[in-house]
Design a protein around this motif. Structure first.
Motif, PDB file in Angstrom:
ATOM      1  N   SER A  84       0.877  -1.177   0.000  1.00 14.68           N
ATOM      2  CA  SER A  84       0.000   0.000   0.000  1.00 14.68           C
ATOM      3  C   SER A  84       0.909   1.220   0.000  1.00 14.68           C
ATOM      4  O   SER A  84       1.619   1.455  -0.972  1.00 14.68           O
ATOM      5  N   ASP A  85       0.945   1.989   1.079  1.00 17.04           N
ATOM      6  CA  ASP A  85       1.740   3.219   1.051  1.00 17.04           C
ATOM      7  C   ASP A  85       2.908   3.207   2.031  1.00 17.04           C
ATOM      8  O   ASP A  85       3.434   4.258   2.394  1.00 17.04           O
ATOM      9  N   GLY A  86       3.342   2.012   2.471  1.00  9.40           N
ATOM     10  CA  GLY A  86       4.551   1.918   3.271  1.00  9.40           C
ATOM     11  C   GLY A  86       5.787   1.907   2.382  1.00  9.40           C
ATOM     12  O   GLY A  86       5.701   1.673   1.172  1.00  9.40           O
ATOM     13  N   LEU A  87       6.953   2.113   2.990  1.00  6.63           N
ATOM     14  CA  LEU A  87       8.191   2.139   2.223  1.00  6.63           C
ATOM     15  C   LEU A  87       8.969   0.829   2.293  1.00  6.63           C
ATOM     16  O   LEU A  87       9.856   0.593   1.473  1.00  6.63           O
ATOM     17  N   LEU A  88       8.667  -0.039   3.251  1.00  6.44           N
ATOM     18  CA  LEU A  88       9.406  -1.281   3.408  1.00  6.44           C
ATOM     19  C   LEU A  88       8.689  -2.447   2.715  1.00  6.44           C
ATOM     20  O   LEU A  88       7.459  -2.483   2.635  1.00  6.44           O
ATOM     21  N   SER A  89       9.468  -3.391   2.216  1.00  2.00           N
ATOM     22  CA  SER A  89       8.892  -4.630   1.706  1.00  2.00           C
ATOM     23  C   SER A  89       8.374  -5.444   2.895  1.00  2.00           C
ATOM     24  O   SER A  89       8.753  -5.197   4.046  1.00  2.00           O
ATOM     25  N   PRO A  90       7.518  -6.433   2.652  1.00  2.00           N
ATOM     26  CA  PRO A  90       7.079  -7.287   3.767  1.00  2.00           C
ATOM     27  C   PRO A  90       8.250  -7.914   4.519  1.00  2.00           C
ATOM     28  O   PRO A  90       8.232  -7.988   5.758  1.00  2.00           O
TER      29      PRO A  90
END
Length: 283
Positions: free
Chosen positions: A12-18
């Motif tokens: 979504s709008d986070g900067l880190l990968s899972p």
């Protein structure tokens, strides 16, 4: 036991990968993490794979954050412990995705009309495999030097009354709660103090949320005054809503991180208190 039930990945709008997110959670000594991307569950499977691959001491809760409407306000509902394979849930998510894409295209059109060409394409490129959000527009516009900060993007372009603003077309809050419950989850009112409501209207929102089948509200957030935390616990108790907590993590910054400042007041009843999957987690 440190729990953080509100976090976002690049889906979504986070900067880190899972994978980066779950590793960050462990580095921050979070014991239990919920991934609650906006209107998608796509980040959960890769997060589980990363936990297994790295043998991380982390319990992952399947979650989502659904955008909805209530009394002409955009209200976010976090779903926890839901069955992400539920066909009705996935059909609902597809509908939300289509709404997001149509809104993003219209934002780009309106910005271009105001001599800001290429914003949709730039935001789309930044989003990658994720859905385009206003945060992607903001990142692109800052990177292009159109404005100096995220705050200026929203103040000048993407909020009501400004050139790039497009009204949302989200489903009613009751429908959002219903789809979470149908998928076997619990429904939590996200960041209740972020909606710029008076205390009177916030209490009305809590009442309506409970009446629609809601289970809890986020009492503890990373940035809030001690009195706000106490008030939310008391107001939730008054209408029969349990307490949740979450950082609403998107990126590492001086004011935001996983697990930061998360604790419940002593009179709050944790939503996770009787969850069997947490009985083996260290207290």
């Amino acid at each position: 036991m440190l729990v953080d039930f509100h976090s976002h990945t690049r889906f979504s709008d986070g900067l880190l990968s899972p994978k980066e997110l779950v590793q960050r959670a462990v580095d921050r000594r979070v014991d239990v993490l919920a991934i609650t991307d906006h209107d998608t569950t796509a980040g959960i499977a890769p997060a589980r794979a990363a936990i297994a691959e790295l043998a991380l001491p982390l319990t992952l809760i399947d979650g989502i954050e659904i955008s909805s409407g209530w009394q002409n306000h955009e209200i976010h509902v976090v779903g926890l412990r839901l069955d992400i394979t539920d066909p009705a849930l996935q059909a609902f998510i597809q509908g939300q995705s289509e709404k997001r894409e149509a809104r993003a295209i219209e934002m780009g059109r309106r910005l271009e009309k105001n001599r800001l060409a290429g914003c949709y394409e730039g935001a789309k490129a930044l989003a990658g495999e994720a859905q385009v959000t206003r945060a992607h527009f903001a990142r692109y516009m800052v990177e292009q030097g159109i404005v100096d900060s995220f705050q200026q993007v929203f103040k000048k372009y993407l909020t009501r009354g400004n050139p790039g603003y497009v009204p949302h077309n989200w489903p009613d809050m009751t429908e959002a709660i219903g789809i979470i419950k149908q998928a076997g989850g619990v429904a939590v009112l996200a960041h209740p103090t972020h909606y710029k409501l008076s205390n009177k209207w916030l209490k009305r929102l809590l009442h309506d949320f409970k009446a629609a089948g809601g289970d809890a509200l986020e009492v503890a957030m990373s940035q809030q005054s001690p009195q706000d935390r106490i008030n939310l616990a008391q107001w939730g108790n008054a209408v029969g809503l349990k307490a949740s907590q979450g950082s609403d993590f998107h990126l590492v910054s001086s004011w935001s991180d996983l697990g930061r400042n998360l604790y419940l007041p002593k009179d709050a009843e944790p939503i996770w208190q009787d969850w069997p999957e947490l009985t083996a987690v260290a207290p």
